[in-house]
Design an enzyme around this catalytic site. Structure first.
Site, PDB file in Angstrom:
ATOM      1  CG  HIS A  35      -2.166  -0.802   1.039  1.00 22.97           C
ATOM      2  ND1 HIS A  35      -2.458  -1.433  -0.135  1.00 22.97           N
ATOM      3  CD2 HIS A  35      -3.190  -1.083   1.873  1.00 22.97           C
ATOM      4  CE1 HIS A  35      -3.601  -2.066  -0.025  1.00 22.97           C
ATOM      5  NE2 HIS A  35      -4.070  -1.875   1.175  1.00 22.97           N
TER       6      HIS A  35
ATOM      7  CD  GLU B 297      -9.078  11.756   8.904  1.00 22.41           C
ATOM      8  OE1 GLU B 297      -8.038  11.163   8.608  1.00 22.41           O
ATOM      9  OE2 GLU B 297     -10.209  11.239   8.803  1.00 22.41           O
TER      10      GLU B 297
ATOM     11  CD  GLU C  79      -6.992  12.134   3.957  1.00 24.94           C
ATOM     12  OE1 GLU C  79      -7.789  11.559   3.218  1.00 24.94           O
ATOM     13  OE2 GLU C  79      -6.098  11.542   4.611  1.00 24.94           O
TER      14      GLU C  79
ATOM     15  NE  ARG D 102      -4.305  11.293   9.455  1.00 22.16           N
ATOM     16  CZ  ARG D 102      -4.005  10.034   9.145  1.00 22.16           C
ATOM     17  NH1 ARG D 102      -4.599   9.045   9.781  1.00 22.16           N
ATOM     18  NH2 ARG D 102      -3.129   9.755   8.215  1.00 22.16           N
TER      19      ARG D 102
HETATM   20  C1  LIG Z   1      -5.379   4.451   1.725  1.00 27.11           C
HETATM   21  C2  LIG Z   1      -4.195   4.506   2.624  1.00 27.11           C
HETATM   22  C3  LIG Z   1      -4.315   5.096   3.864  1.00 27.11           C
HETATM   23  C4  LIG Z   1      -3.218   5.161   4.712  1.00 27.11           C
HETATM   24  N1  LIG Z   1      -3.387   5.706   5.942  1.00 27.11           N
HETATM   25  C5  LIG Z   1      -2.353   5.784   6.773  1.00 27.11           C
HETATM   26  C6  LIG Z   1      -2.503   6.324   8.067  1.00 27.11           C
HETATM   27  O1  LIG Z   1      -3.602   6.670   8.483  1.00 27.11           O
HETATM   28  N2  LIG Z   1      -1.416   6.430   8.854  1.00 27.11           N
HETATM   29  C7  LIG Z   1      -0.184   5.986   8.428  1.00 27.11           C
HETATM   30  O2  LIG Z   1       0.772   6.096   9.175  1.00 27.11           O
HETATM   31  N3  LIG Z   1      -0.010   5.456   7.225  1.00 27.11           N
HETATM   32  C8  LIG Z   1      -1.060   5.350   6.386  1.00 27.11           C
HETATM   33  N4  LIG Z   1      -0.869   4.813   5.151  1.00 27.11           N
HETATM   34  C9  LIG Z   1       0.476   4.412   4.746  1.00 27.11           C
HETATM   35  C10 LIG Z   1       0.798   2.988   5.180  1.00 27.11           C
HETATM   36  O3  LIG Z   1       0.821   2.909   6.584  1.00 27.11           O
HETATM   37  C11 LIG Z   1       2.184   2.579   4.657  1.00 27.11           C
HETATM   38  O4  LIG Z   1       2.217   2.706   3.270  1.00 27.11           O
HETATM   39  C12 LIG Z   1       2.585   1.187   5.069  1.00 27.11           C
HETATM   40  O5  LIG Z   1       3.965   1.023   4.869  1.00 27.11           O
HETATM   41  C13 LIG Z   1       1.837   0.149   4.263  1.00 27.11           C
HETATM   42  O6  LIG Z   1       1.980  -1.130   4.828  1.00 27.11           O
HETATM   43  P1  LIG Z   1       2.060  -2.379   3.862  1.00 27.11           P
HETATM   44  O7  LIG Z   1       1.840  -3.609   4.643  1.00 27.11           O
HETATM   45  O8  LIG Z   1       1.212  -2.153   2.682  1.00 27.11           O
HETATM   46  O9  LIG Z   1       3.584  -2.305   3.439  1.00 27.11           O
HETATM   47  P2  LIG Z   1       4.292  -2.322   1.967  1.00 27.11           P
HETATM   48  O10 LIG Z   1       3.740  -1.220   1.147  1.00 27.11           O
HETATM   49  O11 LIG Z   1       4.193  -3.690   1.418  1.00 27.11           O
HETATM   50  O12 LIG Z   1       5.743  -1.977   2.400  1.00 27.11           O
HETATM   51  C14 LIG Z   1       6.091  -0.691   2.826  1.00 27.11           C
HETATM   52  C15 LIG Z   1       7.537  -0.669   3.315  1.00 27.11           C
HETATM   53  O13 LIG Z   1       7.642  -1.455   4.480  1.00 27.11           O
HETATM   54  C16 LIG Z   1       8.640  -2.424   4.312  1.00 27.11           C
HETATM   55  N5  LIG Z   1       8.292  -3.609   5.072  1.00 27.11           N
HETATM   56  C17 LIG Z   1       7.162  -4.334   5.021  1.00 27.11           C
HETATM   57  N6  LIG Z   1       7.245  -5.365   5.895  1.00 27.11           N
HETATM   58  C18 LIG Z   1       8.446  -5.273   6.498  1.00 27.11           C
HETATM   59  C19 LIG Z   1       9.131  -6.043   7.473  1.00 27.11           C
HETATM   60  N7  LIG Z   1       8.594  -7.133   8.006  1.00 27.11           N
HETATM   61  N8  LIG Z   1      10.362  -5.665   7.843  1.00 27.11           N
HETATM   62  C20 LIG Z   1      10.931  -4.569   7.322  1.00 27.11           C
HETATM   63  N9  LIG Z   1      10.339  -3.805   6.383  1.00 27.11           N
HETATM   64  C21 LIG Z   1       9.110  -4.154   5.986  1.00 27.11           C
HETATM   65  C22 LIG Z   1       8.667  -2.689   2.805  1.00 27.11           C
HETATM   66  O14 LIG Z   1       9.872  -3.261   2.377  1.00 27.11           O
HETATM   67  C23 LIG Z   1       8.511  -1.269   2.304  1.00 27.11           C
HETATM   68  O15 LIG Z   1       9.735  -0.615   2.373  1.00 27.11           O
HETATM   69  C24 LIG Z   1      -1.954   4.666   4.301  1.00 27.11           C
HETATM   70  C25 LIG Z   1      -1.836   4.068   3.053  1.00 27.11           C
HETATM   71  C26 LIG Z   1      -2.937   3.972   2.231  1.00 27.11           C
HETATM   72  C27 LIG Z   1      -2.814   3.338   0.884  1.00 27.11           C
END
Ligand SMILES: Cc1cc2nc3c(=O)[nH]c(=O)nc-3n(C[C@H](O)[C@H](O)[C@H](O)COP(=O)(O)OP(=O)(O)OC[C@H]3O[C@@H](n4cnc5c(N)ncnc54)[C@H](O)[C@@H]3O)c2cc1C
Length: 595
Positions: A119, A311, A456, A458
């Site tokens: 994401h 928010e 947005e 917050r």
């Molecule tokens: C619609 C939407 C709303 C969001 N709202 C918020 C919010 O309210 N607050 C907020 O803080 N963020 C928010 N985000 C951002 C989100 O928290 C980050 O993008 C988060 O990294 C996504 O987690 P993921 O599992 O999809 O990770 P990925 O996108 O798969 O990975 C993100 C990063 O984390 C690393 N990673 C994943 N797993 C591990 C692991 N086990 N060890 C080390 N590194 C790892 C990956 O290599 C990459 O660098 C939002 C994103 C979206 C799309």
């Protein structure tokens, strides 16, 4: 046990996710998604899926460890502007398997990228447009999901593997009457992904509120008491698993690591769960919410003082934001509707993807419809809150804190945290409001509409070491946007600003670039601007994550200035290099940011 394709001598087997029927055409279709989005055209959203043997375009990695499932899968991020297919992906069953993959990758010259829900907006995992890169994606979601709650100690804790989804984690906690103060809004993020980028929600103490022990007003990273990471061991010349207590040397760099590490398991402190009421308003004007500091009435700060958790979602060219205010409410207020599940705003995230895509495409095709699009988004919210009776909901914390599902408008976003003092929150918001409104109008006067999604706003607290119960000398996460500034103890909050727009919107990067420059210059006199790692930053007029001054100087300085020598950006960078000398856990963006 699943066997690797290498071991079996076969090409990867089809999984249930493999779409035999749609097969190649679907892959080609998806392959064009990134290019299409970049060019300003949306395609129907498809989740990442495995690719069948007949379509395997990249050669099989040599000597991949036996016993670990290996397959090819498309990588596509939330905004669909990073799409790479196919990519070799594996699904380790245990943390030991992860280590095996890492040692294999080092020997074979591969990168190892942990992947959660994909994401993230910023290209931390993989660069857009890569073709058969020497990268192994490690999907943690499939097996690394173990979780256990410990209620016998003080504070209470949860130990979880990092592939667990946030909703599953919070559901497990809820069963033991435990929870967090605030968290990211989607529940389908992995814990590992959220911790990598200092995942946060929105919460500061309302007037007179004291922190529930075990909680933090900062990021999820500030809840970590210990973690297990894959690190280089010089004695054995191997990557190994190592557990770090919060005060252990090097831990401060791993608490938020921006993707430069691989964490397999964490132990978080947690607090007693709370019932939260979330009230929505759509009749308060932006002018009053974002009024100059010192104004009376319905200002953003007035809600912070009365409830602490606020928010605003403000659609462009509309006068009234969607205002959400969460308050702690042990008993159900009589006007509230009780909710027993998260994601209660079906009007905003329960719409068929093809419909929202068609709406977005229409705006891209005719940008002059942007004001109408903004108004439509506002009207959907206003009507939806009424029709679904969700303007006043109440329940266990996760049921109001989680409110975004993937079935929503796929937008891109910039993101910044302004670290400042609580007394300056209203000023910071008002100045942003004035700047943004003027900029929107100036572009409109030229017939340009770069922003078609909402702003947005917050507010959170910082990652205070004192929130970590019973661990004296706990370090704060060195790379977290919420790291306190020891030279400015009066800076105790972060105001988070995001502006969303549809990928491919004309003039968006130019607009984002101007906003970024304005932020750094405007807030310098009473705060510090840090980037939100998961979102857009480092803008030039043509692209995000590409301004050399931002990547090489401004961003490092934002986590260097005011910090002690030996406990700052440079320390974190050196620590992460020490733990990963082969730079397995890196990407082109990280090689520029943390060279
Ligand atoms: C619609 C939407 C709303 C969001 N709202 C918020 C919010 O309210 N607050 C907020 O803080 N963020 C928010 N985000 C951002 C989100 O928290 C980050 O993008 C988060 O990294 C996504 O987690 P993921 O599992 O999809 O990770 P990925 O996108 O798969 O990975 C993100 C990063 O984390 C690393 N990673 C994943 N797993 C591990 C692991 N086990 N060890 C080390 N590194 C790892 C990956 O290599 C990459 O660098 C939002 C994103 C979206 C799309």
């Amino acid at each position: 046990m699943a066997r690797s394709t290498q071991e079996s001598g076969k090409t990867p087997s089809h999984s249930p996710e493999t779409t035999e029927a749609t097969g190649l055409s679907r892959r080609k279709f998806l392959g064009g998604a990134g290019k299409a989005a970049a060019a300003g055209a949306l395609v129907g959203w498809l989740p990442a899926f495995r690719i069948g043997a007949a379509e395997a375009a990249c050669s099989t990695p040599t000597g991949f460890p036996s016993g670990i499932t290996l397959y090819q899968q498309a990588y596509i991020n939330w905004a669909r502007d990073i799409a790479v297919d196919p990519m070799w992906t594996c699904a380790p069953a245990t943390p030991a398997d992860v280590v095996t993959v890492c040692n294999w990758a080092r020997a074979q010259g591969y990168k190892v990228r942990p992947v959660g829900a994909m994401h993230n907006w910023s290209p931390l995992t993989v660069a857009p447009g890569a073709t058969c890169p020497n990268i192994i994606l490690v999907d943690t979601k499939q097996h690394l999901t173990a979780v256990s709650v410990n209620t016998s100690g003080t504070p209470k804790t949860v130990t979880a593997q990092t592939g667990i989804l946030m909703e599953a984690l919070l559901t497990t906690l809820e069963a033991s009457t435990l929870g967090v103060n605030a968290c990211p809004a989607p529940g389908d993020l992995t814990l590992g992904g959220a911790l990598a980028i200092d995942g946060h929600g929105t919460a500061i103490p309302k007037t007179g509120e004291t922190l529930v022990s075990g909680n933090t007003y900062g990021s999820l990273s500030n809840l970590i008491r210990s973690l297990t990471a894959v690190v280089w061991d010089t004695a054995s010349s191997q990557y190994v698993l190592r557990t770090f207590q919060r005060t252990d040397a090097g831990c401060a760099a791993l608490l938020t690591h921006v993707g430069r590490a691989f964490i397999t398991e964490v132990t978080l402190q947690v607090g007693t769960n709370q019932r939260l009421r979330c009230q929505s308003w759509f009749d308060k004007t932006a002018a009053e919410l974002f009024a100059p500091a010192g104004s009376s009435g319905n200002t953003f700060t007035s809600y912070l003082n009365s409830a602490g958790r606020v928010e605003t979602i403000w659609f462009p060219f509309t006068p009234k934001p969607w205002l959400k205010v969460w308050s702690i409410a042990p008993s159900k207020p009589w006007t509230s509707s009780q909710v027993n599940q998260p994601y209660n705003y079906s009007f905003s995230d329960g719409i068929d993807q093809s419909i929202v895509d068609a709406q977005a495409q229409a705006v891209l095709n005719d940008p002059t419809t942007t004001p109408n699009f903004g108004l439509t988004q506002y009207n959907v919210v206003a009507a939806g809150l009424v029709l679904t009776s969700t303007w006043d909901i109440w329940g266990w914390s996760k049921n109001t804190l989680l409110y975004i599902k993937p079935t929503t408008l796929r937008v891109t976003a910039n993101g910044y945290a302004v670290i400042t003092s609580r007394a300056n929150i209203q000023r910071a918001i008002n100045e942003f409001y004035v700047m943004y409104s003027a900029k929107l109008s100036a572009y409109q006067a030229l017939g340009q509409y770069p922003m078609n999604g909402p702003v947005e706003i917050r507010v959170t607290g910082l990652d205070r070491p004192s929130d970590v119960v019973g661990i004296s000398g706990a370090p704060s996460p060195q790379l977290s946007a919420l790291r306190p500034r020891p030279d400015h103890p009066e800076w105790d909050v972060a105001v988070w600003f995001d502006i969303l727009t549809i990928p491919g919107t004309l003039y968006a990067n130019q607009f984002y670039s101007e906003v970024e420059q304005w932020m750094y210059s405007n807030y310098a006199s009473y705060g510090s601007v840090r980037v939100e790692w998961s979102k857009g930053w480092g803008y030039t007029t043509s692209a995000a994550w590409s301004d050399p001054t931002a990547l090489g100087t401004t961003i490092p300085n934002s986590l260097r200035t005011g910090q002690a020598v030996g406990d700052n950006w440079d320390t974190a960078k050196a620590t992460l290099d020490l733990f990963d000398p082969a730079r397995l856990f890196s990407s082109p963006l990280l090689d520029t940011l943390l060279p």
